[in-house]
Write a protein that holds these residues in place. Sequence first.
Motif, PDB file in Angstrom:
ATOM      1  N   GLU A   1       0.828  -1.204   0.000  1.00 47.39           N
ATOM      2  CA  GLU A   1       0.000   0.000   0.000  1.00 47.39           C
ATOM      3  C   GLU A   1       0.872   1.269   0.000  1.00 47.39           C
ATOM      4  O   GLU A   1       0.565   2.251  -0.704  1.00 47.39           O
TER       5      GLU A   1
ATOM      6  N   LYS B   1       3.857   1.531  -1.242  1.00 54.56           N
ATOM      7  CA  LYS B   1       4.430   1.672  -2.596  1.00 54.56           C
ATOM      8  C   LYS B   1       3.402   2.201  -3.575  1.00 54.56           C
ATOM      9  O   LYS B   1       3.726   3.061  -4.417  1.00 54.56           O
ATOM     10  N   ARG B   2       2.192   1.720  -3.477  1.00 55.61           N
ATOM     11  CA  ARG B   2       1.135   2.224  -4.382  1.00 55.61           C
ATOM     12  C   ARG B   2       0.909   3.717  -4.187  1.00 55.61           C
ATOM     13  O   ARG B   2       0.801   4.478  -5.140  1.00 55.61           O
ATOM     14  N   ASN B   3       0.793   4.119  -2.914  1.00 55.41           N
ATOM     15  CA  ASN B   3       0.570   5.538  -2.630  1.00 55.41           C
ATOM     16  C   ASN B   3       1.749   6.401  -3.065  1.00 55.41           C
ATOM     17  O   ASN B   3       1.565   7.541  -3.495  1.00 55.41           O
TER      18      ASN B   3
ATOM     19  N   TYR C   1       3.870   5.827  -5.576  1.00 54.07           N
ATOM     20  CA  TYR C   1       3.950   5.969  -7.018  1.00 54.07           C
ATOM     21  C   TYR C   1       2.715   6.609  -7.626  1.00 54.07           C
ATOM     22  O   TYR C   1       2.749   7.048  -8.783  1.00 54.07           O
ATOM     23  N   LYS C   2       1.607   6.672  -6.879  1.00 51.61           N
ATOM     24  CA  LYS C   2       0.428   7.378  -7.369  1.00 51.61           C
ATOM     25  C   LYS C   2       0.660   8.893  -7.372  1.00 51.61           C
ATOM     26  O   LYS C   2       0.253   9.596  -8.276  1.00 51.61           O
TER      27      LYS C   2
END
Length: 127
Positions: free
Chosen positions: A119, A121-123, A125-126
């Motif tokens: 999560e 990492k997702r945030n 790179y978003k």
Amino acid sequence: MKKIIAVLVLTAMVKVASAMPPMHGGGFRGGFYPRTTVVVGGGFYSPYFSPFGFYGYPYGAPYAAAPYQPTKLDIQVANIRNDYADKIESVKLDKDLTGKERRSQIRTFKRDRDQAVLEAKRNYYKS
């Protein structure tokens, strides 16, 4: 008689050993250093000699010039891993739980840790 023969054999061995050429890699470094080559990432280097002709810390000056600067994501992931490592260690040391309960909680914490890292990492790179 045996002592004299032993001394003569020992003397002959020392003479033969001292007559051999030196066993070093050559150059100005001296000493006995076996010539081994290590392959790292497609490049070659000898672990005993500096590629620049001098010995610096740790492998010469150019490597020490630019240290790795961790990103915000690296720091955030390290904090998540440390938090969950602390939780897992406290569960391992908790003697009130049975072994089955401990293993179950540890599995849950590891799953949550992996989910939190994903999560983060997702945030990262978003944005």
